[in-house]
Design a protein around this motif. Structure first.
Motif, PDB file in Angstrom:
ATOM      1  N   VAL A  31       0.839  -1.210   0.000  1.00 28.17           N
ATOM      2  CA  VAL A  31       0.000   0.000   0.000  1.00 28.17           C
ATOM      3  C   VAL A  31       0.872   1.258   0.000  1.00 28.17           C
ATOM      4  O   VAL A  31       0.682   2.164  -0.813  1.00 28.17           O
ATOM      5  CB  VAL A  31      -0.949   0.003   1.230  1.00 28.17           C
ATOM      6  CG1 VAL A  31      -1.677   1.339   1.335  1.00 28.17           C
ATOM      7  CG2 VAL A  31      -1.955  -1.127   1.111  1.00 28.17           C
ATOM      8  N   VAL A  32       1.874   1.280   0.884  1.00 24.89           N
ATOM      9  CA  VAL A  32       2.694   2.500   0.983  1.00 24.89           C
ATOM     10  C   VAL A  32       3.548   2.669  -0.266  1.00 24.89           C
ATOM     11  O   VAL A  32       3.786   3.800  -0.724  1.00 24.89           O
ATOM     12  CB  VAL A  32       3.554   2.489   2.267  1.00 24.89           C
ATOM     13  CG1 VAL A  32       4.654   1.457   2.228  1.00 24.89           C
ATOM     14  CG2 VAL A  32       4.168   3.858   2.496  1.00 24.89           C
ATOM     15  N   PHE A  33       3.988   1.580  -0.862  1.00 26.55           N
ATOM     16  CA  PHE A  33       4.774   1.660  -2.092  1.00 26.55           C
ATOM     17  C   PHE A  33       3.939   2.309  -3.206  1.00 26.55           C
ATOM     18  O   PHE A  33       4.403   3.213  -3.899  1.00 26.55           O
ATOM     19  CB  PHE A  33       5.219   0.253  -2.510  1.00 26.55           C
ATOM     20  CG  PHE A  33       6.056   0.220  -3.754  1.00 26.55           C
ATOM     21  CD1 PHE A  33       7.430   0.378  -3.687  1.00 26.55           C
ATOM     22  CD2 PHE A  33       5.475   0.047  -5.004  1.00 26.55           C
ATOM     23  CE1 PHE A  33       8.207   0.371  -4.831  1.00 26.55           C
ATOM     24  CE2 PHE A  33       6.240   0.032  -6.153  1.00 26.55           C
ATOM     25  CZ  PHE A  33       7.606   0.191  -6.073  1.00 26.55           C
ATOM     26  N   VAL A  34       2.687   1.854  -3.315  1.00 25.57           N
ATOM     27  CA  VAL A  34       1.819   2.374  -4.382  1.00 25.57           C
ATOM     28  C   VAL A  34       1.428   3.823  -4.088  1.00 25.57           C
ATOM     29  O   VAL A  34       1.532   4.702  -4.952  1.00 25.57           O
ATOM     30  CB  VAL A  34       0.559   1.487  -4.526  1.00 25.57           C
ATOM     31  CG1 VAL A  34      -0.435   2.106  -5.493  1.00 25.57           C
ATOM     32  CG2 VAL A  34       0.951   0.092  -4.996  1.00 25.57           C
ATOM     33  N   LEU A  35       0.998   4.081  -2.841  1.00 28.29           N
ATOM     34  CA  LEU A  35       0.527   5.432  -2.511  1.00 28.29           C
ATOM     35  C   LEU A  35       1.637   6.475  -2.627  1.00 28.29           C
ATOM     36  O   LEU A  35       1.415   7.587  -3.088  1.00 28.29           O
ATOM     37  CB  LEU A  35      -0.061   5.459  -1.100  1.00 28.29           C
ATOM     38  CG  LEU A  35      -1.437   4.813  -0.946  1.00 28.29           C
ATOM     39  CD1 LEU A  35      -1.940   4.951   0.487  1.00 28.29           C
ATOM     40  CD2 LEU A  35      -2.455   5.430  -1.904  1.00 28.29           C
ATOM     41  N   ALA A  36       2.845   6.102  -2.214  1.00 28.39           N
ATOM     42  CA  ALA A  36       3.956   7.063  -2.284  1.00 28.39           C
ATOM     43  C   ALA A  36       4.173   7.508  -3.726  1.00 28.39           C
ATOM     44  O   ALA A  36       4.391   8.692  -3.999  1.00 28.39           O
ATOM     45  CB  ALA A  36       5.223   6.437  -1.722  1.00 28.39           C
ATOM     46  N   ARG A  37       4.074   6.561  -4.643  1.00 27.01           N
ATOM     47  CA  ARG A  37       4.281   6.904  -6.057  1.00 27.01           C
ATOM     48  C   ARG A  37       3.086   7.625  -6.665  1.00 27.01           C
ATOM     49  O   ARG A  37       3.232   8.358  -7.648  1.00 27.01           O
ATOM     50  CB  ARG A  37       4.622   5.647  -6.852  1.00 27.01           C
ATOM     51  CG  ARG A  37       6.093   5.315  -6.731  1.00 27.01           C
ATOM     52  CD  ARG A  37       6.395   3.847  -6.788  1.00 27.01           C
ATOM     53  NE  ARG A  37       7.817   3.623  -6.533  1.00 27.01           N
ATOM     54  CZ  ARG A  37       8.353   3.589  -5.317  1.00 27.01           C
ATOM     55  NH1 ARG A  37       7.592   3.748  -4.255  1.00 27.01           N
ATOM     56  NH2 ARG A  37       9.654   3.390  -5.153  1.00 27.01           N
ATOM     57  N   ALA A  38       1.923   7.400  -6.081  1.00 25.31           N
ATOM     58  CA  ALA A  38       0.721   8.058  -6.611  1.00 25.31           C
ATOM     59  C   ALA A  38       0.744   9.562  -6.330  1.00 25.31           C
ATOM     60  O   ALA A  38       0.012  10.323  -6.958  1.00 25.31           O
ATOM     61  CB  ALA A  38      -0.524   7.438  -5.983  1.00 25.31           C
ATOM     62  N   THR A  39       1.586  10.000  -5.391  1.00 30.21           N
ATOM     63  CA  THR A  39       1.583  11.431  -5.042  1.00 30.21           C
ATOM     64  C   THR A  39       2.307  12.284  -6.079  1.00 30.21           C
ATOM     65  O   THR A  39       2.187  13.502  -6.069  1.00 30.21           O
ATOM     66  CB  THR A  39       2.249  11.666  -3.671  1.00 30.21           C
ATOM     67  OG1 THR A  39       3.581  11.154  -3.731  1.00 30.21           O
ATOM     68  CG2 THR A  39       1.492  11.008  -2.552  1.00 30.21           C
ATOM     69  N   GLY A  40       3.081  11.665  -6.959  1.00 26.84           N
ATOM     70  CA  GLY A  40       3.733  12.465  -8.000  1.00 26.84           C
ATOM     71  C   GLY A  40       5.199  12.131  -8.154  1.00 26.84           C
ATOM     72  O   GLY A  40       5.737  11.256  -7.477  1.00 26.84           O
ATOM     73  N   PHE A  75      10.269   8.893  -1.667  1.00 21.58           N
ATOM     74  CA  PHE A  75       9.690   7.544  -1.542  1.00 21.58           C
ATOM     75  C   PHE A  75      10.396   6.660  -0.509  1.00 21.58           C
ATOM     76  O   PHE A  75       9.750   6.078   0.352  1.00 21.58           O
ATOM     77  CB  PHE A  75       9.732   6.789  -2.873  1.00 21.58           C
ATOM     78  CG  PHE A  75       9.029   7.453  -4.004  1.00 21.58           C
ATOM     79  CD1 PHE A  75       7.971   8.325  -3.778  1.00 21.58           C
ATOM     80  CD2 PHE A  75       9.400   7.199  -5.312  1.00 21.58           C
ATOM     81  CE1 PHE A  75       7.329   8.937  -4.834  1.00 21.58           C
ATOM     82  CE2 PHE A  75       8.759   7.801  -6.368  1.00 21.58           C
ATOM     83  CZ  PHE A  75       7.724   8.670  -6.135  1.00 21.58           C
ATOM     84  N   PRO A  76      11.725   6.516  -0.620  1.00 24.97           N
ATOM     85  CA  PRO A  76      12.371   5.570   0.306  1.00 24.97           C
ATOM     86  C   PRO A  76      12.134   5.932   1.771  1.00 24.97           C
ATOM     87  O   PRO A  76      11.914   5.053   2.602  1.00 24.97           O
ATOM     88  CB  PRO A  76      13.863   5.694  -0.052  1.00 24.97           C
ATOM     89  CG  PRO A  76      13.869   6.196  -1.447  1.00 24.97           C
ATOM     90  CD  PRO A  76      12.683   7.086  -1.568  1.00 24.97           C
ATOM     91  N   VAL A  77      12.135   7.236   2.072  1.00 27.01           N
ATOM     92  CA  VAL A  77      11.928   7.647   3.466  1.00 27.01           C
ATOM     93  C   VAL A  77      10.473   7.419   3.871  1.00 27.01           C
ATOM     94  O   VAL A  77      10.187   6.924   4.963  1.00 27.01           O
ATOM     95  CB  VAL A  77      12.341   9.120   3.683  1.00 27.01           C
ATOM     96  CG1 VAL A  77      12.049   9.559   5.107  1.00 27.01           C
ATOM     97  CG2 VAL A  77      13.817   9.300   3.390  1.00 27.01           C
ATOM     98  N   ILE A  78       9.542   7.763   2.971  1.00 27.30           N
ATOM     99  CA  ILE A  78       8.120   7.554   3.290  1.00 27.30           C
ATOM    100  C   ILE A  78       7.891   6.075   3.619  1.00 27.30           C
ATOM    101  O   ILE A  78       7.297   5.720   4.638  1.00 27.30           O
ATOM    102  CB  ILE A  78       7.211   7.976   2.106  1.00 27.30           C
ATOM    103  CG1 ILE A  78       7.332   9.472   1.837  1.00 27.30           C
ATOM    104  CG2 ILE A  78       5.755   7.625   2.394  1.00 27.30           C
ATOM    105  CD1 ILE A  78       6.606   9.941   0.576  1.00 27.30           C
ATOM    106  N   GLN A  79       8.401   5.221   2.734  1.00 27.42           N
ATOM    107  CA  GLN A  79       8.203   3.780   2.933  1.00 27.42           C
ATOM    108  C   GLN A  79       8.806   3.318   4.260  1.00 27.42           C
ATOM    109  O   GLN A  79       8.177   2.588   5.030  1.00 27.42           O
ATOM    110  CB  GLN A  79       8.859   3.009   1.774  1.00 27.42           C
ATOM    111  CG  GLN A  79       8.109   3.178   0.470  1.00 27.42           C
ATOM    112  CD  GLN A  79       8.938   2.832  -0.760  1.00 27.42           C
ATOM    113  OE1 GLN A  79       8.453   2.928  -1.860  1.00 27.42           O
ATOM    114  NE2 GLN A  79      10.182   2.442  -0.580  1.00 27.42           N
ATOM    115  N   ALA A  80      10.021   3.770   4.522  1.00 28.62           N
ATOM    116  CA  ALA A  80      10.705   3.316   5.732  1.00 28.62           C
ATOM    117  C   ALA A  80      10.011   3.825   6.992  1.00 28.62           C
ATOM    118  O   ALA A  80       9.841   3.070   7.958  1.00 28.62           O
ATOM    119  CB  ALA A  80      12.157   3.796   5.705  1.00 28.62           C
ATOM    120  N   VAL A  81       9.582   5.090   6.972  1.00 28.50           N
ATOM    121  CA  VAL A  81       8.935   5.641   8.165  1.00 28.50           C
ATOM    122  C   VAL A  81       7.617   4.920   8.428  1.00 28.50           C
ATOM    123  O   VAL A  81       7.326   4.519   9.568  1.00 28.50           O
ATOM    124  CB  VAL A  81       8.698   7.166   8.009  1.00 28.50           C
ATOM    125  CG1 VAL A  81       7.810   7.687   9.123  1.00 28.50           C
ATOM    126  CG2 VAL A  81      10.019   7.907   8.019  1.00 28.50           C
TER     127      VAL A  81
END
Lengths: 522, 306
Positions: free
Chosen positions: B22-31, B270-276
Motif C-alpha cells: 500500500v505504501v509503495f503504491v501510494l507514495a508513487r501516486a503522489t507524483g 519515496f524511500p523515506v516515506i516507505q521506511a517511516v
C-alpha cells in the motif's frame, strides 16, 4: 527559612526568565530558517537555497560584492580575461588559499570542481547551460585555469560566481577523491571562512570559524548555527528569547516585531510574483493578445500589494521582469508600460476578442516557499478576473503537481505563478533562457520566435552594449505582448536580534552574506 | 499460549506485508519527486540521468521487490532528498521521538492518575467537573493550536521555557505537555470509569465493612483492579505518541520521526516515506502483539475465545 525560600524562588525565576545570553558581543551567531531545502551538503546536489549556509564553507571561483557585482577581491580568481574570440577564458588564481584540510587550492581543484558541477549527477540550477557551453577546462599552471567554450561568450565569469548558484564553489579534489561523494556530503570541506562541524538533519547545521581567512580575517563569530524551524511562531519566540539572531518572518508579523523594536532587514524586491498560462496557446483564449492585455488590466496591483502583502510589495509591470537586472542593461519601466487597473477597458478588450461572456479559466492555487500568501493571492486573482466575466475555476494543488502539469503541458491555458528570485542581468538571462525560450520546451511559457532569436543572440554576443540592447528588447517585447501577468515585487523581511548591529543582507539570491557580517575587516 | 503468540505474529507480519504494498503504491501516486529535486532548467536528459541514478527508471514491480528485499536486511535505500541512507536518518530521528513520547507519557500518567481517581472518588463534585473539563478540552482542542498558544505565551512572552528544538530537560516540557494532554484526557476518563465500577464492587464494600481506612481502600484495593485496562491502553497510547507526533514535532522544530515523515511526504521522498511508515507500523504491531500477550496472560479466557 522564609528568606531562603524567597531567595530560591528568585533564583529559579531568574534562571527561567532570563533565557540565553543576549546576542551583544556573543561569540556565536544563530540563524533560524523556515526551510533548508534539500539539506544535502554537496554543492552539486543541493540547488540554490543551500547557498545560505554553503556560501560560508566554500570560496567561489569568482567573488561578488553583496550587491551582486563581480569582484576581484572576494573570489579565488584575482583576475580573468577572455581571448580575442571570447572562446577561451583565463582565470588567475589567488595564491596561498587553503582548504580546511590545510592543502592549498590549485587549478586542479578548480577543474575538478567545474567538471563535477556540470557532470551528469549534478542537479544544480545551471549545470545544463554550462554543460552545453563548456568544451574543455585546461590547467596550464597551478594558479591558472582556462575554460574553453564552444561558442563565444561573455557569461562564463558570472555563471561561476557567487551571484548565481553553486557551480562556482571550489572543492578539494584530493579530499573528495579519497573520501568519495557520499562521505564528502556528510563532512564537506571547502576553503571558506567557516568549516563544517555537524549536521543533524531536520534540526541544525553548525559551522565553526577558521582561525584566519584570507578574505575576512579572523571571523567575529566563533560559530554560526543554522536552525531549521518551520513554524513561524516558534522562530519568533526563539528571537524574543535571544536564542536566534536572524530569522525569516512573514510580512504580516513585521509591524508587531517593529513595535517590539526588533530590527527588520528587508531584501527589497527579492522576488517577482509573476504568472503565466500553460502552453500551448493554440485553441486557448490567451492566444489573443487582447485577452492577455485584458487579464492584466483587470488586476489591481496596488490593492494586492497592500491587502495581501501588507504593503511590503510594489506593483510589477513586465512579465518575467527581474528588476535587479534593469540597472545592468539600462532598462527603464516607462509610465506607458505600467498597467492601470481598468476593468472597463478589460471587458471591452475581451468583447473585441470575441469573449464578451468570458471563458473558463483553470487557476492552480498553491503555496510556495517564501510565499505563504500563495493561495490567498490566487483567490484574489480569480476575484479580479471574475469581475470582467472570466469564469475561474480554482484548483488547489501543491506546486510539484502544478509543475508536472505545466511541464507536461497537460492543462493548456491554465494559470500558474511563482515568486521568482530576483537577480542580475546574467541571472535574468539564465532565467529567461529557461522560461521564455522555445527550445527550453518543458519550462517555456512564452513561445515567441522573435524573443527566441534575441535570447540566442545574447548567448553568442560578446559586446556588452549589444547584450544590453538585446535584453532590453526582450523585456520590451514580453511587456508589449503581455506574455503573462506580472503582479508585484516582494520585499522579504528578516528579523534580527536587537544587538546584531549593522547587517547588509545584500541583493544576491539565496545568500545573506553572513561572512561580511562576521568579517573583522569591516 | 505458544500457538496464540505464533498466530498473532503471523497476522502482524501479514499486515506489514500488505502495508508495504500500500505504501509503495501510494507514495508513487503522489507524483514525481524529480520535479522537486531537479531545477527548472533540467532537460529531458537530466531527468533521465536522475531517474537512472536514483533507480526510478526500473519497472515498479522490480522496484518493489528490490525495496522489500533490501528492507528485510534493514537497508531502506537512500533518501532522494537528503541523499543519505534512510536507515541512518531513522536511527537519528527515532530516539528523539521515543524520548519525547516517554516524557509525554510520564507527564500524562502523573496527571491522569490522581485526577482520574479523585474524579471517581468525588463523583459529581467540583473536582469531578474540573476533571471532565480537562478531558473534554484535551480531546477536542487541536494539537497545533495548543502548541502555538504555548509557544507564543509560555516561551515567547513569558520566556519561561524554550520555544523549540531539542536540548536539555526543559526543552521537553512544552512539546511533551502538548503531546501528552490528549493522553491525559483519555487515561483520566478510562481510570475514572474503571474506578467507579470497582468502587461499587462487593470486595471494596467488604473492605470498608472490615474497617479498612478509605485512602487504603481507594489507592490500594480499588486502584489495583482499575489499572488493568489503563496499563493496556498506556502501551497503545505510547505507540500512538511515537508514531503520530507529526504536528507537535513540526511546530516545536523537534527532529523526530514525525518531522522526518512530514519532510519526506512534502518532497516525495519515496524511500523515506516507505521506511517511516513501515517502522511506525512495526512499532504499533510489536506493541499490539505485546498487549495481546499480556492480556492473554492476565485473562486466560482471551486465549480460548480467539
Amino acid at each position: 527559612m522564609r528568606l531562603s525560600i524567597a531567595l530560591l524562588a528568585a533564583l529559579l525565576s531568574t534562571a527561567l526568565v532570563a533565557g540565553p545570553a543576549a546576542a551583544q558581543g556573543k561569540p556565536d551567531l544563530t540563524v533560524a530558517l523556515s526551510s533548508f531545502s534539500t539539506e544535502v551538503l554537496d554543492p552539486v546536489l543541493g540547488g540554490h537555497v543551500v547557498k545560505y549556509y554553503m556560501s560560508l564553507m566554500f570560496d567561489y571561483l569568482v567573488g561578488v560584492t553583496p550587491d551582486g557585482q563581480l569582484s576581484k577581491d572576494t573570489g579565488l580568481a584575482t583576475r580573468w580575461e577572455p581571448s580575442a574570440d571570447h572562446k577561451r577564458w583565463t582565470f588567475h588564481l589567488r595564491k596561498g588559499v587553503k582548504f580546511h584540510t590545510g592543502e592549498e587550492t590549485t587549478s586542479e581543484d578548480v577543474k575538478f570542481s567545474l567538471q563535477r558541477a556540470i557532470g551528469k549527477r549534478s542537479t544544480t540550477g545551471y549545470a545544463g547551460p554550462l554543460r552545453t557551453l563548456i568544451a574543455d577546462i585546461e590547467t596550464p599552471a597551478p594558479d591558472r585555469v582556462v575554460i574553453v567554450t564552444k561558442e563565444p561568450t561573455l557569461i562564463i565569469p558570472t555563471y561561476l560566481s557567487r551571484s548565481l548558484s553553486t557551480e562556482g564553489m571550489i572543492l578539494p579534489k584530493k579530499y573528495l577523491e579519497a573520501t568519495g561523494d557520499d562521505a564528502f556530503a556528510q563532512k564537506p570541506v571547502g576553503s571558506g571562512p567557516y568549516k563544517f562541524v555537524e549536521q543533524v538533519t531536520g534540526s541544525h547545521i553548525k559551522l565553526a570559524a577558521v582561525d584566519s581567512h584570507w578574505r575576512i580575517g579572523t571571523p567575529r563569530f566563533k560559530t554560526i548555527t543554522f536552525k531549521l524551524v518551520p513554524e513561524e511562531t516558534t522562530r519568533i519566540a526563539l528571537l524574543r528569547r535571544g536564542e536566534v539572531d536572524i530569522t525569516d518572518v512573514s510580512r504580516e508579523r513585521v509591524k508587531e516585531l517593529e513595535r517590539e523594536s526588533f530590527p527588520i532587514h528587508f531584501r527589497r524586491e527579492e522576488a517577482i510574483l509573476t504568472t503565466w498560462w500553460v502552453l500551448p496557446r493554440d485553441g486557448q483564449p490567451t492566444k489573443d493578445k487582447r485577452v492577455r492585455e485584458a487579464l492584466n488590466l483587470a488586476v489591481d496591483r496596488n490593492e494586492i500589494a497592500q491587502s495581501i502583502f501588507g504593503g511590503y510589495a510594489d506593483p510589477a509591470h513586465v512579465p518575467l521582469g527581474l528588476s535587479w537586472s534593469y540597472r545592468d542593461i539600462g532598462f527603464k519601466v516607462t509610465p506607458d508600460m505600467q498597467y492601470a487597473y481598468d476593468p472597463a477597458r478589460a471587458k471591452k478588450l475581451l468583447a473585441e476578442a470575441g469573449f464578451a461572456n468570458g471563458f473558463p479559466l483553470t487557476m492552480h492555487a498553491y503555496q510556495l516557499p517564501g510565499l505563504p500568501e500563495g493561495k490567498a493571492f490566487s483567490e484574489a486573482m480569480a476575484g479580479y478576473w471574475q469581475k470582467i466575466g472570466v469564469q475561474p475555476k480554482l484548483v488547489p494543488v501543491d506546486y510539484p503537481a502544478f509543475r508536472k502539469n505545466w511541464f507536461d503541458r497537460a492543462t493548456p491555458g491554465a494559470f500558474g505563478y511563482y515568486n521568482v528570485a530576483n537577480r542580475d542581468w546574467i541571472g535574468a538571462y539564465a532565467f529567461l533562457e529557461k522560461q521564455a525560450y522555445t527550445k527550453s520546451k518543458a519550462s517555456d511559457t512564452v513561445n515567441d520566435p522573435e524573443i527566441d532569436g534575441m535570447i540566442e543572440q545574447v548567448m553568442r554576443q560578446t559586446d556588452k552594449e549589444k547584450i544590453g540592447a538585446l535584453m532590453r528588447n526582450v523585456y520590451t517585447r514580453l511587456r508589449s505582448e503581455h506574455y503573462g501577468v506580472p503582479v508585484v515585487y516582494l520585499h522579504s523581511p528578516y528579523a534580527a536580534s536587537k544587538s546584531l548591529g549593522k547587517w547588509n543582507p545584500g541583493t544576491v539570491m539565496y545568500d545573506f552574506f553572513l561572512d561580511e557580517l562576521a568579517s573583522s575587516k569591516r | 499460549m505458544a500457538r496464540f503468540v505464533l498466530t498473532r505474529l503471523v497476522q502482524s507480519l501479514a499486515a506489514l506485508a500488505i502495508l508495504s504494498v500500500v505504501v509503495f503504491v501510494l507514495a508513487r501516486a503522489t507524483g514525481d519527486p524529480l520535479h522537486l529535486i531537479l531545477p527548472m532548467s533540467a532537460s529531458e536528459e537530466d531527468f533521465a540521468n536522475a531517474r537512472k541514478y536514483l533507480g526510478l527508471d526500473r519497472p515498479y514491480v522490480e522496484q518493489y521487490f528490490s525495496f522489500v528485499g533490501r528492507a528485510l536486511t534493514g537497508d531502506f535505500g537512500t533518501s532522494l532528498r537528503a541523499r543519505r541512507p534512510v536507515g541512518e536518518l531513522i536511527a537519528q530521528r527515532l530516539p528523539n521521538s521515543l524520548r519525547l513520547a516517554a516524557f509525554a507519557m510520564t507527564v500524562s500518567l502523573l496527571i491522569a492518575f490522581p485526577l482520574g481517581v479523585l474524579a471517581a472518588v468525588w463523583k459529581g463534585t467540583g473536582v469531578d467537573r474540573a476533571a471532565q473539563i480537562v478531558a473534554v478540552l484535551g480531546q477536542s482542542l487541536p494539537t497545533f493550536w495548543i502548541a502555538i498558544v504555548l509557544i507564543e505565551v509560555v516561551a515567547g512572552r513569558l520566556q519561561w521555557l524554550p520555544a523549540g528544538g531539542i536540548g536539555g530537560l526543559s526543552s521537553y516540557v512544552l512539546p511533551g505537555f502538548t503531546l501528552g494532554w490528549f493522553v491525559v484526557a483519555g487515561m483520566m476518563r478510562l481510570l475514572r470509569s474503571g474506578m467507579l465500577e470497582v468502587l461499587d464492587s462487593e470486595y471494596v464494600k467488604l473492605a470498608r465493612v472490615k474497617g479498612v481506612v478509605e485512602p487504603r481502600v481507594v489507592w490500594v484495593h480499588a486502584l489495583k483492579n482499575a489499572l488493568i485496562p489503563v496499563v493496556t491502553f498506556a502501551g497503545i497510547y505510547f505507540s500512538i505518541l511515537v508514531t503520530t507526533a507529526i504536528v507537535v514535532e513540526t511546530v516545536f522544530a523537534w527532529p523526530g520521526l514525525g518531522r522526518l515523515a512530514y519532510e519526506a511526504i512534502s518532497s516525495r521522498d519515496f524511500p523515506v516515506i516507505q521506511a517511516v511508515v513501515l517502522t511506525t507500523a512495526a512499532i504499533v504491531a510489536v506493541v499490539n502483539l505485546s498487549v495481546d500477550c499480556v492480556y492473554a496472560l492476565i485473562d486466560p479466557r482471551i486465549r480460548y475465545a480467539r
